[in-house]
Design a protein around this motif. Structure first.
Motif, PDB file in Angstrom:
ATOM      1  N   THR A 211       0.816  -1.042  -0.042  1.00  0.00           N
ATOM      2  CA  THR A 211       0.094  -0.223   0.017  1.00  0.00           C
ATOM      3  C   THR A 211       0.931   1.464   0.077  1.00  0.00           C
ATOM      4  O   THR A 211       1.801   1.487   1.036  1.00  0.00           O
ATOM      5  CB  THR A 211      -0.907   0.099   1.066  1.00  0.00           C
ATOM      6  N   CYS A 279      -2.135   6.884 -10.113  1.00  0.00           N
ATOM      7  CA  CYS A 279      -2.011   6.275  -8.926  1.00  0.00           C
ATOM      8  C   CYS A 279      -1.995   7.425  -7.651  1.00  0.00           C
ATOM      9  O   CYS A 279      -1.356   8.236  -7.763  1.00  0.00           O
ATOM     10  CB  CYS A 279      -0.898   5.513  -8.713  1.00  0.00           C
ATOM     11  N   ASP A 283      -3.609   3.754  -2.674  1.00  0.00           N
ATOM     12  CA  ASP A 283      -3.558   2.505  -3.272  1.00  0.00           C
ATOM     13  C   ASP A 283      -2.884   1.479  -2.958  1.00  0.00           C
ATOM     14  O   ASP A 283      -1.725   1.821  -2.531  1.00  0.00           O
ATOM     15  CB  ASP A 283      -3.427   2.937  -5.053  1.00  0.00           C
ATOM     16  N   THR A 284      -3.503   0.204  -3.029  1.00  0.00           N
ATOM     17  CA  THR A 284      -2.748  -1.064  -2.746  1.00  0.00           C
ATOM     18  C   THR A 284      -2.202  -1.447  -4.304  1.00  0.00           C
ATOM     19  O   THR A 284      -2.922  -2.123  -4.716  1.00  0.00           O
ATOM     20  CB  THR A 284      -3.176  -2.034  -1.833  1.00  0.00           C
ATOM     21  N   ARG A 313      -4.242  -2.353  -8.902  1.00  0.00           N
ATOM     22  CA  ARG A 313      -4.648  -1.723  -7.403  1.00  0.00           C
ATOM     23  C   ARG A 313      -5.842  -2.344  -6.968  1.00  0.00           C
ATOM     24  O   ARG A 313      -6.768  -2.752  -7.674  1.00  0.00           O
ATOM     25  CB  ARG A 313      -4.553   0.086  -7.754  1.00  0.00           C
ATOM     26  N   ASN A 314      -5.799  -2.456  -5.624  1.00  0.00           N
ATOM     27  CA  ASN A 314      -6.946  -2.830  -4.748  1.00  0.00           C
ATOM     28  C   ASN A 314      -7.859  -4.004  -5.436  1.00  0.00           C
ATOM     29  O   ASN A 314      -8.942  -4.166  -5.487  1.00  0.00           O
ATOM     30  CB  ASN A 314      -8.027  -1.488  -5.090  1.00  0.00           C
ATOM     31  N   ASP A 331      -8.503  -0.236 -12.984  1.00  0.00           N
ATOM     32  CA  ASP A 331      -7.540  -0.546 -11.751  1.00  0.00           C
ATOM     33  C   ASP A 331      -6.261  -1.008 -12.484  1.00  0.00           C
ATOM     34  O   ASP A 331      -5.358  -1.491 -11.528  1.00  0.00           O
ATOM     35  CB  ASP A 331      -8.148  -1.631 -10.838  1.00  0.00           C
TER      36      ASP A 331
END
Length: 344
Positions: A211, A279, A283-284, A313-314, A331
């Motif tokens: 993250t 990004c 954001d993970t 991400r996510n 994403d």
């Protein structure tokens, strides 16, 4: 009369223009330590002098992406200080290792210009070279960036769009002098998987995730002396959010790819790259790779593997990239096509 520099706008570029970037920078073990602190980087060749010596080098060079970020950061005040976004990369090659104690500088040539239809901005293509203290080119790549216009009413220049190859030919890859994987220690490298174990078309889910936080991004972007306003100034975008530097995402994804590609030791070419979506902090980031090609080299025990590295991400699932219309899924953060060296 002001002495401050507002940065170049789209009108300030002409095709053929050469820009010598300030300021040269000497990189050493401190940069390596910070790089490994910012990213979960564990590739053995860049972590251990002793491992690198068994691979025929004089010691451990600095990470390939550390060299890239340093050279890229030199170009920002002249190329992308007034950028809306960095759009892509092509035809990149690492020509020789960067060693602790080397001093890097950068030069760019403008190779393309095209005003956008809205008249508010345009795309600038540059070819950048990173050079060391004895003027050897260590890195060469093309990138293109969307830059704001100073005056939307100024006339558009003649559009020149460079013809860029889809990829770097395997025959043009540069293997560092002396590199040999004939005595490669797979136990110390972290995984048993060889060049021949990877099939073209194979997708590898790298499993792990990181993250992104504002603090680490600010540290990383300052470390590379990247001064682009979109990364620092929250008033520079209408939504009041700071963009995460795309190179930060590249390094995170590359480090995450260790799980499944621990033996893809050295990046030697950048075929293509796109920052598909912005990004932001919070954001993970996850990553997956697809094997695109393999090629032998003349170096003992060394093969080249072409990989697509995708950062998402996510929780976006591995292996999915575009929708039915060919657009990147929302994403998907990064789509990077590169060549790496791996033991056969």
């Amino acid at each position: 009369m002001t002495k401050t520099n507002p940065g170049r706008f789209f009108e300030d570029y002409t095709v053929g223009q050469t820009i010598r970037h300030a300021v040269p920078r000497t990189v050493a073990e401190g940069e390596r330590a910070l790089y490994h602190a910012l990213y979960p980087a564990r590739h053995a060749l860049y972590s251990s002098d002793e491992f690198a010596i068994t691979c025929g080098l004089d010691g451990s060079p600095l990470d390939d992406l550390l060299a890239f970020h340093t050279v890229f950061g030199k170009t920002v005040p002249d190329v992308s200080l007034n950028a809306v976004a960095n759009l892509g990369y092509a035809q990149g090659r690492w020509l020789r290792p960067v060693w602790p104690g080397d001093t890097l500088r950068a030069e760019s040539q403008v190779i393309g210009l095209r005003q956008n239809s809205n008249g508010q901005s345009g795309v600038v293509w540059v070819r950048t070279q990173g050079l060391n203290q004895v003027d050897e080119v260590v890195l060469d790549y093309v990138r293109w960036v969307m830059v704001r216009k100073r005056d939307p009413q100024s006339p558009a220049p003649e559009a020149v769009v460079p013809d860029l190859a889809d990829s770097v030919d395997a025959a043009d890859l540069i293997v560092p002098e002396g590199l040999s994987f004939a005595e490669y220690d797979f136990d110390l490298a972290g995984e048993p998987h060889r060049w021949g174990d990877y099939a073209v078309g194979e997708v590898i889910d790298h499993v792990d995730a990181v993250t992104i936080e504002e603090a680490e991004h600010m540290l990383a972007t300052r470390l590379w002396q990247n001064t682009a306003k979109v990364h620092f100034d929250a008033t520079h975008r209408p939504d009041g959010r700071r963009l995460i530097y795309g190179g930060h995402v590249i390094s995170l994804a590359r480090a995450l790819s260790f799980n499944g590609l621990a033996n893809a030791q050295m990046i030697v070419a950048l075929n293509a790259g796109a920052h598909a979506n912005p990004c932001f902090a919070g954001d993970t980031v996850r990553a997956w790779s697809q094997v695109l090609d393999r090629a032998p080299t003349d170096a003992p025990g060394v093969g080249a593997i072409r990989l697509r590295l995708v950062a998402t991400r996510n929780g976006a699932p591995a292996g999915t990239l575009r929708d039915d219309q060919g657009k990147y899924l929302p994403d998907v953060l990064l789509d990077l096509d590169y060549w790496a060296l791996m033991p056969v």
